[in-house]
Write a protein that holds these residues in place. Structure first.
Motif, PDB file in Angstrom:
ATOM      1  N   ASN A 160     -10.286   5.330  -0.561  1.00  0.00           N
ATOM      2  CA  ASN A 160      -8.919   5.062  -1.461  1.00  0.00           C
ATOM      3  C   ASN A 160      -8.804   3.668  -1.023  1.00  0.00           C
ATOM      4  O   ASN A 160      -7.675   3.048  -1.768  1.00  0.00           O
ATOM      5  CB  ASN A 160      -8.052   6.029  -1.336  1.00  0.00           C
ATOM      6  CG  ASN A 160      -8.231   7.196  -2.078  1.00  0.00           C
ATOM      7  OD1 ASN A 160      -9.044   7.349  -2.862  1.00  0.00           O
ATOM      8  ND2 ASN A 160      -8.144   8.304  -1.402  1.00  0.00           N
ATOM      9  N   LEU A 161      -9.101   3.160  -0.199  1.00  0.00           N
ATOM     10  CA  LEU A 161      -8.486   1.588   0.338  1.00  0.00           C
ATOM     11  C   LEU A 161      -9.861   0.622   0.556  1.00  0.00           C
ATOM     12  O   LEU A 161     -10.500   0.968   1.790  1.00  0.00           O
ATOM     13  CB  LEU A 161      -7.711   1.575   1.431  1.00  0.00           C
ATOM     14  CG  LEU A 161      -7.070   0.337   1.870  1.00  0.00           C
ATOM     15  CD1 LEU A 161      -6.137  -0.263   0.890  1.00  0.00           C
ATOM     16  CD2 LEU A 161      -6.299   0.779   3.431  1.00  0.00           C
ATOM     17  N   ILE A 214       0.994  -1.115   0.161  1.00  0.00           N
ATOM     18  CA  ILE A 214      -0.045   0.208   0.014  1.00  0.00           C
ATOM     19  C   ILE A 214       0.834   1.324  -0.030  1.00  0.00           C
ATOM     20  O   ILE A 214       0.671   1.937  -0.666  1.00  0.00           O
ATOM     21  CB  ILE A 214      -0.998   0.093   1.281  1.00  0.00           C
ATOM     22  CG1 ILE A 214      -2.054  -1.017   0.917  1.00  0.00           C
ATOM     23  CG2 ILE A 214      -1.645   1.253   1.492  1.00  0.00           C
ATOM     24  CD1 ILE A 214      -2.951  -1.225   2.446  1.00  0.00           C
ATOM     25  N   GLU A 215       1.823   1.309   0.712  1.00  0.00           N
ATOM     26  CA  GLU A 215       2.931   2.360   0.865  1.00  0.00           C
ATOM     27  C   GLU A 215       3.569   2.669  -0.247  1.00  0.00           C
ATOM     28  O   GLU A 215       3.856   3.798  -0.800  1.00  0.00           O
ATOM     29  CB  GLU A 215       3.758   2.063   2.137  1.00  0.00           C
ATOM     30  CG  GLU A 215       4.601   3.265   2.247  1.00  0.00           C
ATOM     31  CD  GLU A 215       3.922   4.436   3.000  1.00  0.00           C
ATOM     32  OE1 GLU A 215       4.350   5.698   2.588  1.00  0.00           O
ATOM     33  OE2 GLU A 215       2.882   4.379   3.630  1.00  0.00           O
ATOM     34  N   ASP A 266      -1.847   8.627  -6.987  1.00  0.00           N
ATOM     35  CA  ASP A 266      -3.143   8.556  -6.143  1.00  0.00           C
ATOM     36  C   ASP A 266      -4.148   7.565  -6.823  1.00  0.00           C
ATOM     37  O   ASP A 266      -4.714   7.704  -7.697  1.00  0.00           O
ATOM     38  CB  ASP A 266      -3.837   9.923  -6.332  1.00  0.00           C
ATOM     39  CG  ASP A 266      -5.208  10.027  -5.589  1.00  0.00           C
ATOM     40  OD1 ASP A 266      -5.330   9.540  -4.466  1.00  0.00           O
ATOM     41  OD2 ASP A 266      -5.904  10.811  -5.833  1.00  0.00           O
ATOM     42  N   LYS A 312       0.997   4.382  -2.624  1.00  0.00           N
ATOM     43  CA  LYS A 312       1.073   5.605  -2.050  1.00  0.00           C
ATOM     44  C   LYS A 312       2.200   6.509  -2.955  1.00  0.00           C
ATOM     45  O   LYS A 312       1.775   7.806  -3.174  1.00  0.00           O
ATOM     46  CB  LYS A 312       0.973   5.761  -0.448  1.00  0.00           C
ATOM     47  CG  LYS A 312      -0.340   5.672   0.160  1.00  0.00           C
ATOM     48  CD  LYS A 312      -0.357   5.583   1.203  1.00  0.00           C
ATOM     49  CE  LYS A 312      -1.708   5.232   1.820  1.00  0.00           C
ATOM     50  NZ  LYS A 312      -1.562   5.341   3.496  1.00  0.00           N
ATOM     51  N   ASN A 313       3.262   5.971  -2.829  1.00  0.00           N
ATOM     52  CA  ASN A 313       4.600   6.860  -3.124  1.00  0.00           C
ATOM     53  C   ASN A 313       4.413   6.899  -4.731  1.00  0.00           C
ATOM     54  O   ASN A 313       5.157   7.975  -5.361  1.00  0.00           O
ATOM     55  CB  ASN A 313       5.859   6.224  -2.847  1.00  0.00           C
ATOM     56  CG  ASN A 313       5.988   6.447  -1.422  1.00  0.00           C
ATOM     57  OD1 ASN A 313       5.509   7.121  -0.517  1.00  0.00           O
ATOM     58  ND2 ASN A 313       6.699   5.169  -0.736  1.00  0.00           N
ATOM     59  N   LYS A 354      -6.887   4.210  -6.023  1.00  0.00           N
ATOM     60  CA  LYS A 354      -7.791   3.532  -5.438  1.00  0.00           C
ATOM     61  C   LYS A 354      -7.310   1.880  -5.269  1.00  0.00           C
ATOM     62  O   LYS A 354      -7.312   1.590  -6.366  1.00  0.00           O
ATOM     63  CB  LYS A 354      -9.291   3.669  -5.828  1.00  0.00           C
ATOM     64  CG  LYS A 354     -10.382   2.795  -5.011  1.00  0.00           C
ATOM     65  CD  LYS A 354     -11.946   2.887  -5.204  1.00  0.00           C
ATOM     66  CE  LYS A 354     -12.781   2.002  -4.699  1.00  0.00           C
ATOM     67  NZ  LYS A 354     -14.026   1.890  -5.106  1.00  0.00           N
TER      68      LYS A 354
END
Length: 193
Positions: free
Chosen positions: A128-129, A96-97, A104, A100-101, A106
């Motif tokens: 978004n998750l 997930i991280e 954007d 995110k990096n 979902k």
């Protein structure tokens, strides 16, 4: 240690459920961490006719790092992440991280099995998750997935008359005198390339 068998039947049911979720959530691409998520993700990619992406996790100085190995087309905004088990949740938190990096997106998390010990579950869902709790098992249970089983029947030994299906005999993969289709339905053969 308690052991549970995740059968081909479970897999087929989950693929139907996940295909429905892919359609409902508008998932445009599925990703899988190697190795655990590859089999279900490849199947879902074919069923949903969407691209497949690969992830790799490696340990660097005792810190788990996730690499996104596939490029993501610009139009893809909703991604499914498929794995065989959401055990502690640590791997998925790293994945997930990593996303995110990157941008954007979902993210929809699709594990075949979720442990009750996971740090990540449907309670962590937000806009978004999305996390699907699927086949939740108690902490410490070992899951034996059908594609990981060795060359053996679950009920009897190779070359013997089957204990459960007496009209069948198990062939030894090294002995070509018996065609493989004479093995009982529980004889699972790993293909060696």
């Amino acid at each position: 240690m308690k052991k549970l068998y995740y059968t081909e039947g479970h897999f087929k049911m989950d693929m139907i459920q996940f295909l429905s979720i892919i359609n409902e959530q508008g998932i445009q691409m599925v990703f899988a961490p190697s190795r655990g998520g590859l089999i279900p993700a490849v199947r879902l990619s074919h069923l949903a006719e969407i691209p497949l992406g690969l992830l790799e996790g490696s340990r660097i100085d005792y810190k788990k790092e996730t690499k996104i190995l596939s490029s993501i087309p610009d139009n893809v905004k909703v991604i499914g992440i498929v794995d065989e088990i959401l055990d502690t949740g640590e791997t998925m938190l790293n994945i997930i991280e990593a996303f995110k990096n990157l941008g954007d997106f979902k993210l929809v998390i699709l594990p075949l099995v979720t442990s009750s010990a996971s740090k990540l579950n449907s309670k962590d869902t937000n806009e978004n998750l999305i996390i699907i709790d699927n086949r939740t098992v108690e902490e410490g249970v070992w899951i034996d997935f059908w594609w990981e089983r060795p060359n053996k029947c679950m009920d009897c030994n190779e070359g013997e008359i089957c204990n459960k299906y007496p009209n069948y005999i198990h062939c030894n993969p090294k002995n070509k005198s018996f065609p493989y289709n004479y093995g009982c339905p529980n004889f699972i053969q790993k293909v060696k390339i």
